[in-house]
Design a protein around this motif. Structure first.
Motif, short mmCIF file in Angstrom:
data_model
loop_
_atom_site.label_atom_id
_atom_site.label_comp_id
_atom_site.label_asym_id
_atom_site.label_seq_id
_atom_site.Cartn_x
_atom_site.Cartn_y
_atom_site.Cartn_z
N SER A 2 0.84 -1.22 0.00
CA SER A 2 0.00 0.00 0.00
C SER A 2 0.87 1.26 0.00
N LYS A 3 2.13 1.14 0.38
CA LYS A 3 3.06 2.27 0.57
C LYS A 3 2.55 3.22 1.67
N LYS A 4 1.56 2.75 2.45
CA LYS A 4 0.98 3.64 3.46
C LYS A 4 1.53 3.30 4.86
N TYR A 5 1.67 4.33 5.68
CA TYR A 5 2.08 4.16 7.08
C TYR A 5 1.12 4.98 7.94
N PHE A 6 0.93 4.57 9.18
CA PHE A 6 0.13 5.40 10.08
C PHE A 6 0.88 5.58 11.40
N TYR A 7 0.54 6.67 12.09
CA TYR A 7 1.25 6.99 13.33
C TYR A 7 0.69 6.21 14.51
N THR A 8 1.60 5.89 15.42
CA THR A 8 1.13 5.45 16.73
C THR A 8 1.59 6.52 17.72
N ILE A 9 0.68 6.93 18.61
CA ILE A 9 1.01 8.06 19.48
C ILE A 9 1.06 7.64 20.95
N ASN A 10 1.70 8.47 21.74
CA ASN A 10 1.74 8.28 23.18
C ASN A 10 0.46 8.91 23.76
N PRO A 11 -0.45 8.12 24.31
CA PRO A 11 -1.72 8.70 24.76
C PRO A 11 -1.58 9.62 25.96
N ALA A 50 -0.94 -2.82 6.28
CA ALA A 50 -0.96 -3.99 5.37
C ALA A 50 -2.27 -4.04 4.60
N ASN A 51 -2.20 -4.21 3.28
CA ASN A 51 -3.42 -4.37 2.49
C ASN A 51 -3.58 -5.85 2.10
N GLN A 52 -4.54 -6.12 1.22
CA GLN A 52 -4.83 -7.51 0.86
C GLN A 52 -3.58 -8.21 0.30
N ALA A 53 -2.80 -7.50 -0.53
CA ALA A 53 -1.60 -8.12 -1.13
C ALA A 53 -0.61 -8.50 -0.04
N ASP A 54 -0.47 -7.66 0.98
CA ASP A 54 0.46 -7.96 2.08
C ASP A 54 -0.06 -9.15 2.90
N VAL A 55 -1.37 -9.18 3.12
CA VAL A 55 -1.95 -10.30 3.86
C VAL A 55 -1.71 -11.59 3.07
N ASN A 56 -1.87 -11.52 1.74
CA ASN A 56 -1.62 -12.71 0.90
C ASN A 56 -0.17 -13.18 1.08
N LEU A 57 0.76 -12.23 1.08
CA LEU A 57 2.18 -12.59 1.25
C LEU A 57 2.42 -13.27 2.59
N ALA A 58 1.84 -12.65 3.64
CA ALA A 58 2.06 -13.17 5.00
C ALA A 58 1.46 -14.57 5.15
N VAL A 59 0.23 -14.74 4.64
CA VAL A 59 -0.42 -16.05 4.77
C VAL A 59 0.35 -17.08 3.92
N GLY A 60 0.81 -16.65 2.73
CA GLY A 60 1.58 -17.54 1.87
C GLY A 60 2.87 -17.99 2.56
N ALA A 61 3.54 -17.05 3.25
CA ALA A 61 4.78 -17.39 3.96
C ALA A 61 4.49 -18.37 5.10
N ALA A 62 3.37 -18.13 5.80
CA ALA A 62 3.01 -19.01 6.92
C ALA A 62 2.67 -20.42 6.40
N ARG A 63 1.98 -20.49 5.27
CA ARG A 63 1.62 -21.79 4.68
C ARG A 63 2.88 -22.56 4.28
N GLN A 64 3.79 -21.85 3.59
CA GLN A 64 5.04 -22.46 3.14
C GLN A 64 5.84 -22.99 4.34
#
Ligand code: NAD
Length: 496
Positions: A52-61, A73-87
């Motif tokens: 996605s090339k996107k990042y979001f901030y995490t802040i100190n509350p 992570a978008n759908q393509a990243d989830v696909n990669l992660a699940v594919g790696a876990a399956r392998q």
């Protein structure tokens, strides 16, 4: 110890009644934690940029300052992660002898212990909880879960006598913001011990300790793809849930999202455990040791800002001691220290997010409109950050929304009762059934109450006690399945 004036310049506020002495501020050092400016996704043992090339901030509350930015992570990243876990499941982890798997899990536990101080600081910075909680509870309990399940890895035949346990495959695990590292440990440790591989997503407001855990996993030498940690919000979670290559969903979070997940996986072969909301009843009988009970109530609802699914947020007090208990509670909450989560003296830290604070404030208004009496010790809260003082509601009815609904903040609804039967009926009159507490001198009464209350855990003369060997989970809208203990292995295996 020094006069309370010494704390004027700190971000810590001591409430009313503090006329004598208070502790000097004792802040933990921020510099003992190394936090990157930016985190990518941990997939297949490496850090990958998000498609996605996107990042979001995490802040100190506690300060509203940006701490770091994390990948979405978008759908393509989830696909990669699940594919790696399956392998990894098919090529390495699923085939590895159990005693070898155990060594990796032990190693993860030991590295968590080595990095305990750093993890505790990051947990408090990112989540707002007092350092005392993250240092003395969250981090050691997370390490203990890895130790505990490492021990089971090569003993599954004893866990399930006369049965053959086999792993499920890829587990998709989604966790909330209130115990970020501990929830990751609850989920990853039993999954690995039983031979499954993992794609885990932390909550969007508290991703940092899970990402630190990814570094620890890398350091442990765990084969690539066995644990993948990806960040994002609900959409990322939903992509994990709906991925066809995921065999099991382990979810901890709100009942609302739990229901969405249940609907999404209906009609699939996916197994699921859902650990959802709660509205625990804490019950004080007239024969209870009252000071001890009051301390238990405080611990049960205020010490973690009420950000605990099993928080004792409904208090039932036997009528004859009601006045006494309410007075003791008011005195005690007036001495609590609200403020800087990194200060070792702090009792109540920051509310995790602006959204959560608004939700709590909404319930404070609802309570008042319903006719309840509100009590908050007078105090000035830090100007920046998200804060809520400890709050008591008295003159509350069983049907009030503040008695029935999960507020997830430092807010206690107090009701009275006369008999055992009456309080059991009231305690069970809730859509939830996660936990409960009983305070009494009589053993027979404890057994009667625990037998008749519909709650997954019932503590007697104590509250919020956890151990890796004890199962935890709820009834009704608090979800199903158990985590922890021997029971926690079951959702990750097929038995023949
Ligand atoms: P939440 O349900 O909003 O979010 C939990 C996680 O689910 C987050 O990671 C979030 O990004 C993700 N998510 C959101 N929408 C999703 C979707 N449609 N599909 C998949 N994933 C999605 O809960 P929260 O506000 O983070 O946490 C607070 C809740 O968690 C409270 O209700 C609390 O009681 C509960 N909780 C329960 C337990 C337990 O053991 N029963 C423990 C801790 C917290």
């Amino acid at each position: 110890m020094a006069k309370s004036t010494a704390r004027k310049k700190t971000n810590t506020v001591r409430l009313k009644f503090d006329t004598s002495w208070s502790y000097d501020p004792a802040p933990e050092s921020r510099s003992a934690a190394s936090i990157s400016k930016q985190y990518d996704l941990f997939i297949n043992g490496e850090w990958k940029k998000p498609s996605s090339k996107k990042y979001f901030y995490t802040i100190n509350p506690a300060t509203e300052e940006k701490i770091s930015e994390v990948a979405e992570a978008n759908q393509a990243d989830v696909n990669l992660a699940v594919g790696a876990a399956r392998q990894a499941y098919e090529k390495t982890w699923g085939k590895m002898p159990a005693k070898e798997r155990a060594k990796y899990i032990f190693r993860i536990a030991r590295i968590i212990q080595e990095k305990a101080r750093e993890l505790a600081i990051i947990e408090s910075l990112d989540g707002g909880k007092p350092i005392r909680e993250s240092r003395d509870f969250d981090v050691p309990t997370a390490a203990n879960h890895f130790f505990y399940y490492a021990g089971w890895a090569d003993k599954l035949e004893y866990a399930f006598p006369n049965r053959k346990a086999s792993s499920l495959g890829v587990a998709g695990q989604i966790i909330p913001w209130n115990f970020p590292l501990l929830m990751a440990a609850w989920k990853i440790a039993p999954a690995l011990a039983t031979g499954n591989t993992v794609v885990l997503k932390p909550a969007e407001t508290t991703p940092l300790t899970a990402l630190k855990l990814a570094e620890i996993i890398q350091e442990s030498g765990l084969p690539p793809g066995v644990v993948n940690i990806i960040t994002g919000a609900g959409q990322t979670g939903s992509s994990i849930v709906n991925h066809p290559e995921v065999d099991k969903i382990a979810f901890t979070g709100s009942t609302e999202v739990g229901k969405i997940i249940q609907r999404a996986i209906a009609g699939t072969n996916k197994k699921a455990t859902l650990e959802l909301g709660g509205k625990a009843a804490n019950i004080i009988f007239e024969d209870a040791p009252l000071d001890q009970a009051v301390e238990g109530v405080i611990n049960g609802i205020f010490f973690n800002q009420g950000h605990v699914c099993c928080a004792g947020s409904r208090l039932y007090v036997q009528e004859s001691v009601m006045k006494q208990v309410v007075r003791k509670l008011k005195d005690r909450i007036a001495s609590l220290i609200v403020g800087d989560p990194l200060d070792k003296n702090t009792d109540i830290g920051a509310i995790n997010s602006k959204q959560q604070l608004q939700n709590i404030q909404k319930y404070l208004e609802i309570g008042k409109k319903e006719g309840a009496e509100i009590y908050q010790p007078s105090c000035s809260l830090p100007r920046k950050g998200f804060w809520c003082p400890p709050t008591l509601f008295t003159n509350v009815a069983q049907s009030n929304r503040v008695t029935q609904e999960e507020i997830f903040g430092p807010v206690l609804a107090i009701l009275s009762f006369r008999t055992d039967d009456e309080v059991i009926e009231k305690a069970n009159n809730s859509p939830y059934g996660l936990s409960a507490g009983v305070w009494t001198d009589k053993g027979s009464r404890i057994f009667n109450m625990t037998r008749r209350m519909r709650a997954g855990v019932v503590w007697a003369n104590t509250f919020n006690k956890f151990d890796p060997a004890s199962p935890f989970g709820g009834y009704k809208e608090s979800g199903f399945g158990r985590e922890g203990g021997l029971h926690g292995l079951l959702p990750y295996v097929n038995l023949k």
